[in-house]
Design a protein around this motif. Sequence first.
Motif, PDB file in Angstrom:
ATOM      1  N   ILE A 137       0.942  -1.221  -0.044  1.00 28.73           N
ATOM      2  CA  ILE A 137       0.083  -0.077  -0.521  1.00 28.73           C
ATOM      3  C   ILE A 137       1.258   1.146   0.518  1.00 28.73           C
ATOM      4  CG2 ILE A 137      -1.654   1.164   1.455  1.00 28.73           C
ATOM      5  CD1 ILE A 137      -2.930  -1.413   2.128  1.00 28.73           C
ATOM      6  N   TYR A 138       2.032   1.247   0.880  1.00 29.98           N
ATOM      7  CA  TYR A 138       2.722   2.740   0.493  1.00 29.98           C
ATOM      8  C   TYR A 138       3.371   2.502  -0.562  1.00 29.98           C
ATOM      9  CZ  TYR A 138       2.846   3.523   5.745  1.00 29.98           C
ATOM     10  OH  TYR A 138       3.010   3.998   6.984  1.00 29.98           O
ATOM     11  N   LEU A 139       3.575   1.468  -1.229  1.00 29.28           N
ATOM     12  CA  LEU A 139       4.030   1.386  -2.292  1.00 29.28           C
ATOM     13  C   LEU A 139       3.467   2.491  -3.441  1.00 29.28           C
ATOM     14  CD1 LEU A 139       6.455  -1.740  -2.495  1.00 29.28           C
ATOM     15  CD2 LEU A 139       7.690   0.815  -2.164  1.00 29.28           C
ATOM     16  N   PHE A 140       2.668   1.591  -3.153  1.00 27.52           N
ATOM     17  CA  PHE A 140       1.285   2.109  -4.434  1.00 27.52           C
ATOM     18  C   PHE A 140       1.520   3.414  -4.364  1.00 27.52           C
ATOM     19  CE2 PHE A 140      -3.073   3.497  -5.348  1.00 27.52           C
ATOM     20  CZ  PHE A 140      -3.149   2.680  -6.892  1.00 27.52           C
ATOM     21  N   VAL A 141       0.949   3.925  -3.048  1.00 36.42           N
ATOM     22  CA  VAL A 141       0.497   5.402  -2.349  1.00 36.42           C
ATOM     23  C   VAL A 141       2.299   6.415  -3.338  1.00 36.42           C
ATOM     24  CG1 VAL A 141       0.155   6.898  -1.012  1.00 36.42           C
ATOM     25  CG2 VAL A 141      -0.726   5.261  -0.576  1.00 36.42           C
ATOM     26  N   THR A 142       2.500   5.907  -2.786  1.00 37.80           N
ATOM     27  CA  THR A 142       4.012   7.288  -2.798  1.00 37.80           C
ATOM     28  C   THR A 142       4.507   6.525  -4.741  1.00 37.80           C
ATOM     29  OG1 THR A 142       5.599   4.669  -2.791  1.00 37.80           O
ATOM     30  CG2 THR A 142       5.203   6.932  -0.788  1.00 37.80           C
ATOM     31  N   LYS A 143       4.983   5.942  -5.185  1.00 38.76           N
ATOM     32  CA  LYS A 143       4.649   5.194  -6.437  1.00 38.76           C
ATOM     33  C   LYS A 143       4.144   5.947  -7.634  1.00 38.76           C
ATOM     34  CE  LYS A 143       8.509   2.226  -6.699  1.00 38.76           C
ATOM     35  NZ  LYS A 143       9.336   0.799  -7.050  1.00 38.76           N
ATOM     36  N   LYS A 144       2.462   5.271  -7.374  1.00 38.11           N
ATOM     37  CA  LYS A 144       1.834   5.838  -8.498  1.00 38.11           C
ATOM     38  C   LYS A 144       0.880   7.004  -8.255  1.00 38.11           C
ATOM     39  CE  LYS A 144       1.821   1.388 -10.266  1.00 38.11           C
ATOM     40  NZ  LYS A 144       2.355   0.926 -11.705  1.00 38.11           N
ATOM     41  N   ILE A 145       0.709   7.156  -6.798  1.00 39.63           N
ATOM     42  CA  ILE A 145      -0.125   8.710  -6.407  1.00 39.63           C
ATOM     43  C   ILE A 145       0.280  10.313  -6.469  1.00 39.63           C
ATOM     44  CG2 ILE A 145      -1.683   9.848  -4.771  1.00 39.63           C
ATOM     45  CD1 ILE A 145      -3.096   7.425  -4.346  1.00 39.63           C
ATOM     46  N   SER A 198       4.378  13.858  -8.543  1.00 43.30           N
ATOM     47  CA  SER A 198       5.638  14.320  -8.840  1.00 43.30           C
ATOM     48  C   SER A 198       5.002  14.567 -10.195  1.00 43.30           C
ATOM     49  CB  SER A 198       6.298  13.548  -7.914  1.00 43.30           C
ATOM     50  OG  SER A 198       6.097  13.575  -6.416  1.00 43.30           O
ATOM     51  N   TRP A 199       5.335  13.933 -11.006  1.00 43.05           N
ATOM     52  CA  TRP A 199       5.802  13.527 -12.784  1.00 43.05           C
ATOM     53  C   TRP A 199       5.061  14.749 -13.182  1.00 43.05           C
ATOM     54  CZ3 TRP A 199       2.935  14.230 -17.142  1.00 43.05           C
ATOM     55  CH2 TRP A 199       4.140  13.740 -17.931  1.00 43.05           C
ATOM     56  N   PRO A 200       3.142  15.026 -13.008  1.00 42.50           N
ATOM     57  CA  PRO A 200       3.428  16.495 -13.347  1.00 42.50           C
ATOM     58  C   PRO A 200       3.873  17.818 -12.947  1.00 42.50           C
ATOM     59  CG  PRO A 200       1.510  15.500 -12.511  1.00 42.50           C
ATOM     60  CD  PRO A 200       2.115  14.201 -12.080  1.00 42.50           C
ATOM     61  N   PHE A 258       5.905  20.649 -15.400  1.00 41.23           N
ATOM     62  CA  PHE A 258       4.961  21.713 -14.959  1.00 41.23           C
ATOM     63  C   PHE A 258       6.379  22.357 -15.269  1.00 41.23           C
ATOM     64  CE2 PHE A 258       4.662  25.695 -13.037  1.00 41.23           C
ATOM     65  CZ  PHE A 258       3.630  25.837 -13.982  1.00 41.23           C
ATOM     66  N   ASP A 259       7.150  21.945 -14.093  1.00 40.54           N
ATOM     67  CA  ASP A 259       8.886  22.879 -13.852  1.00 40.54           C
ATOM     68  C   ASP A 259       9.686  23.169 -15.077  1.00 40.54           C
ATOM     69  OD1 ASP A 259      10.832  24.059 -11.775  1.00 40.54           O
ATOM     70  OD2 ASP A 259      11.816  21.907 -12.193  1.00 40.54           O
ATOM     71  N   ARG A 260       9.988  21.436 -15.340  1.00 43.35           N
ATOM     72  CA  ARG A 260      10.707  21.326 -16.573  1.00 43.35           C
ATOM     73  C   ARG A 260      10.480  21.927 -18.275  1.00 43.35           C
ATOM     74  NH1 ARG A 260      11.112  16.343 -15.947  1.00 43.35           N
ATOM     75  NH2 ARG A 260       9.056  15.723 -17.519  1.00 43.35           N
TER      76      ARG A 260
END
Length: 639
Positions: free
Chosen positions: A564-572, A578-580, A584-586
């Motif tokens: 669950i922690y991995l799902f929350v950190t990696k997927k969410i 973080s990716w969006p 936006f930053d890049r």
Amino acid sequence: MDFSYTIWIPLIPFLAFFVVGILGNKKNPGLWGMVSTGAIGVSTVLSFITAYRYFFQVGKVGETYEKIIAYNTTWLNFTDTLHIDVGVLLDPISVMMLIVVSVVSLMVHIYSFGYMKGESGFSRFYAYLSLFSFSMFGLVVATNLFQMYICWELVGVSSFLLIGYYYHKPSAVAASKKAFIVTRFADLGFLIGILVVSYLTGTFDFQELTNPDGAAITQGSSIAFLGLSTMTWALILIFIGGAGKSAMFPLHIWLPDAMEGPTPVSALIHAATMVVAGVYLVARLFPLYYFAAPTALELVAIVGAFTSLFAAIIACTQTDIKRVLAFSTMSQLGYMMLALGVSGYGGHDGLGYMASMFHLFTHAMFKALLFLGAGSIIHAVHSNYLKDMGSLRKYMPITHITFLIACLAIAGIPPFAGFFSKDEILAAALHDNMIYFIVEYLVAGLTAFYMFRLYFGIFWGEDKKYEHAPHESPMSMAIPLIILAIASATVGFLPFPEWISPDGHGFEAHINWSVAGASIAIGVVGILIAMAFYRKKTDLPERATKAFGAFYNWANNKFYIDEIYLFVTKKILFKGISWPIAWFDRNVVDGTMNLIGNTTTAISARIKGMQSGKVQQYAFAFVSGVIVIVLVFAYVLGN
């Protein structure tokens, strides 16, 4: 009576850390191990002298054990009342913790001579042990919140270094980073809580913060936020720090993986000292919790009760013996937190507080013994897994007997130490809330079952026809096992209620045989079930596994909390947030800056010829400009 010498209890291991860390080398590893062990030996002697003088010579002032500032110096001044000091505070729980830290640390130092023999980083290992011992000593004798926080973070650093001792193993590196990162998130809550408390009360000092008649108790009670007082929020945040360090749900995920470190590290950090720091933190601030934030104290009880049951269920399914002990530690820490959460303050009402500290003390002895016993077993069979063990009692008599004593102690079988402290916790839970009592009563049965599942699986069961016959550990490992076994069998008889209570008065406690009898009964039932399942090879474990079906699989996979922690950190967090933000930053922020820079460069490239340095080109431009201006004026005047 002068206790100023107690400043040397933490300082001597600190000096050993510097000496061994700087001068230690591969040529004389034993010498540097002796330096570190000698240092902790001196601190242990000083700790016992301090305990004897404090409890038997100074005694009570009137009806209360005195809080003694043995040493204090101001480090940083903020205001007249708000300042960070460095010192030594002696009271019943800090003196008790000096004994816990020094005894367990000394046993681990001695034990490691045999267990770590031949390791290339032998002196480095002992330097880390000295740093850890210094950090824990500094934490338990802290006179104020900020000194505790500084040493708290040093304990985290020491843990990171020791868990990742085998830095060439990716799993050890990952475990050390996981422990460090998870506890840092929790410690952020601790730090914010400290800042809020200091803002409300104007002090970091424990004596002022925990004085029931002082002004600090009432500060922040009238300022509400989201239905709770500001002080309640501050103490909840501080508890988050304690929950992270003591591996309470849901901040427990680092503890099982931390078994990647050498087994003596598991005994030192994750059984007896570091992980109880969270319990000690709540106990140190108990009057503030009790009088200023009872809601926060109720949260402590709920989290403790849930964690104790949650971890005990998982422990019943694990096959790595060190992971069984890790989840057992979580469960026992939940017991301690629950006891604090249900405690009153004065006289017998403070039973829960006393029981928590009593169980902290007894647990330190038998859990250190269990981990060191596990190390002895792993040292003999070169495996952590139950499937590779069986009938080891024939080969390892000292380990067998000492491990059995530890199992009886944690199962709460009299007259071993765990019986007395666990009985007091159950009595406190029954006095406060029947639900808590039922939960902990069930946990007592589960504890007896999974510990004797471990015992019978290792020392009885099927002989594995080992390729190389296992043998008893060397005396450097066996002697600490024997000493800790004696402690596990005897420390339950210490008059803890007379020494330790939330108001410092002490009280007389008697065994509640209606509670004790029931807890003994469920402990015996758990042992008998484990005996039927694992003493001899049968199909009962497989049948039970199938009977529990999906629930067993969930428990065996630790209820998928890590996933669950991995799902929350990696997927969410990473992909969804973080990716969006990174895109936006890049592309927008960096793109805008790059566009401005590129436009400036392009314009510069086009106009840079105007500053070529050629005089004739400048003269031509000047004459051309004059002609243009004259023509413009002529045109204007002509019209």
